[in-house]
Design an enzyme around this catalytic site. Structure first.
Site, PDB file in Angstrom:
ATOM      1  N   CYS A 191       0.733  -1.194   0.179  1.00 56.78           N
ATOM      2  CA  CYS A 191      -0.024   0.118   0.000  1.00 56.78           C
ATOM      3  C   CYS A 191       0.951   1.127   0.033  1.00 56.78           C
ATOM      4  O   CYS A 191       1.519   1.476   1.040  1.00 56.78           O
ATOM      5  CB  CYS A 191      -1.007   0.113   1.340  1.00 56.78           C
ATOM      6  SG  CYS A 191      -1.855   1.474   1.305  1.00 56.78           S
ATOM      7  N   CYS A 216      -0.670   4.365   2.263  1.00 64.31           N
ATOM      8  CA  CYS A 216      -0.685   4.283   3.823  1.00 64.31           C
ATOM      9  C   CYS A 216       0.021   3.005   3.862  1.00 64.31           C
ATOM     10  O   CYS A 216       1.210   2.813   3.756  1.00 64.31           O
ATOM     11  CB  CYS A 216      -1.876   4.856   4.404  1.00 64.31           C
ATOM     12  SG  CYS A 216      -3.574   3.935   3.892  1.00 64.31           S
ATOM     13  N   SER A 217      -0.877   1.819   4.693  1.00 54.40           N
ATOM     14  CA  SER A 217      -0.224   0.579   4.871  1.00 54.40           C
ATOM     15  C   SER A 217      -1.527  -0.226   4.932  1.00 54.40           C
ATOM     16  O   SER A 217      -1.640  -1.371   5.798  1.00 54.40           O
ATOM     17  CB  SER A 217       0.591   0.781   6.220  1.00 54.40           C
ATOM     18  OG  SER A 217       1.357   1.540   6.260  1.00 54.40           O
ATOM     19  N   CYS A 218      -2.298  -0.193   4.074  1.00 56.29           N
ATOM     20  CA  CYS A 218      -3.391  -1.146   3.938  1.00 56.29           C
ATOM     21  C   CYS A 218      -3.186  -2.594   3.715  1.00 56.29           C
ATOM     22  O   CYS A 218      -2.077  -2.876   3.247  1.00 56.29           O
ATOM     23  CB  CYS A 218      -4.422  -0.790   2.815  1.00 56.29           C
ATOM     24  SG  CYS A 218      -5.212   0.783   2.970  1.00 56.29           S
TER      25      CYS A 218
END
Lengths: 243, 194
Positions: free
Chosen positions: B97, B100-102
């Site tokens: 991601c 962000c950090s999905c």
């Protein structure tokens, strides 16, 4: 004077200068208790009315000072976002937070019975929505990505200065790809993050050849797939593929 | 912000939210137990092992993973829609991601630190072969690579290739061998490409 495009620090895809991946032997779960505190404060923010939806939360992190964004840790960034949202909602004041920082934690454990323990059940509601519009694209269609600009209702100087929340990364902007999947309609982050309503939009998986993204710098035999909302796309079926 | 400053600020936030009745210590304890013990890559590993042992389940998983994993009744939010992509000798998939950090929490738990750091997020969509090499994965030039950038609410998990030497093991044994990194797509199990 040419206007320099506003840097979105969180938009990291394709950027240089971050060095090797530091692979950590990180065990499952939270490495530190305070990480779980920040996580829990985020969850509690929904109930407290400080966080409206996940786009609202993500945008709070994107608004963090660019230098801090890269130097801070993941949960440090979350903390910055969560604090801002509690303050903006008027649930907490910046003064309270500053003052409390100097005070140790002792003696503040309250009876868990005072707070409902049912919050695991209210996991985030789905962002999928029924569609009442016809999808503009089919699987197999060629599309070119575009920045739709500020959603209607938000006052901005110009679309180039638009710093609102969006889920089209810079590295995939103005590129040609092919639709490989269609996922129905979903809450539109570009409006949802700003209190402008859900305005559901069709969502597509779009596949880009790496050389369509990076030209000669691309590694061979690589494709990148992004999930993109319909307003980010225009038809490219009449364009030639090789740019 | 240093780690110590961040910890002190987090504790300040905690004590204020507790005072205002918006959060409790038991809720924080529950979150820790949940993500340290129950919601983690062992869930994804069970899905992978079942797919290896049951070809009909595998077909359903690749067709509609969200429905296919319902029978496991995993807790953990963040997965509105799950898509599982299959790694083979010809096609390698990996997940990131960049914005962000999905990450698919329900099947893999919370993401590792490197997944959230700028180096992985910036580079893997541009030079995945170089990044994979840093993880010790050398793919043949003929293996196509597809990088899935989780830019909306769809979450991705990789179905790794089953190593030949693991044929004959039962589902439980296999589930214990499947690693988190293989389900992100940055590891080949038992060097299965060779």
């Amino acid at each position: 004077m040419t206007r320099e495009r506003v840097k979105r620090m969180h938009d990291l895809g394709g950027q240089d200068g971050f060095g090797r991946v530091e692979i950590d032997e990180n065990p499952a779960g939270f490495a530190e208790r305070w990480h779980a505190v920040v996580f829990s404060a985020m969850r509690a923010g929904y109930k407290a009315g400080a966080i409206h939806n996940s786009d609202h939360f993500r945008h709070s992190i994107e608004r963090i000072d660019p230098e801090r964004y890269v130097s801070d840790t993941y949960y440090g960034r979350w903390l910055g976002g969560v604090e801002s949202l509690y303050v903006e909602a008027g649930v907490l004041t910046r003064k309270e937070l500053m003052e409390r920082c100097a005070v140790p934690m002792a003696g503040l454990r309250v009876d868990p019975a005072l707070v409902g323990d049912d919050w695991h059940r209210d996991d985030r509601a789905t962002a999928a929505r029924d569609s009442n519009t016809k999808a503009a694209f089919d699987v197999g269609d060629m599309v070119r990505t575009r920045r739709p600009g500020p959603p209607h209702g938000l006052v901005q100087d110009s679309s180039e200065d638009w710093r609102g929340h969006t889920r089209l990364p810079e590295y995939a902007l103005d590129k040609i790809g092919v639709v490989i999947d269609r996922h129905g309609s979903w809450v539109y982050p570009d409006t949802s993050a700003h209190g402008l309503g859900e305005q559901p939009q069709w969502l597509y998986s779009v596949c880009f050849a790496s050389d369509a993204l990076y030209g000669e710098a691309a590694e061979p035999g690589v494709e990148v797939v992004l999930d993109l909302f319909e307003p980010y796309l225009q038809s490219a079926s009449t364009e030639t593929v090789d740019e | 912000m240093s780690e110590t400053d961040a910890r002190l600020r987090a504790e300040a936030l905690e004590s204020l939210l507790i005072e205002k009745g918006l959060l409790s210590v038991s809720q924080i304890d529950d979150v820790i137990t949940r993500y340290n013990e129950r919601v983690g890559p062992m869930n994804g590993a069970r899905v992978v092992a079942k797919a290896w042992c049951d070809s009909r389940f595998k077909a359903r998983l690749l067709d509609d993973a969200t429905s296919a994993i319902e029978e496991f009744a995993f807790e953990g939010g963040e997965v509105d829609k799950l898509v599982v992509v299959e790694n083979t000798a010809d096609q390698h998939n990996l997940v990131v991601c960049t914005l962000c950090s999905c990450y698919p929490w329900a099947v893999l738990g919370l993401p590792p630190k490197w997944y959230k750091d700028p180096a992985y997020r910036s580079r893997v969509v541009r030079e995945p072969r170089a990044v994979l090499a840093e993880f010790g994965v050398q793919l043949p030039a003929a293996t196509a690579i597809r990088v899935w950038d989780s830019s909306a609410e769809i979450r991705y998990m990789v179905l790794p290739e089953q190593p030949k030497q693991w044929q004959g093991k039962d589902e439980g044994e296999l589930a214990a061998l499947v690693t988190r990194d293989s389900m992100i797509g940055v590891e080949l199990l038992a060097g299965s490409a060779e």
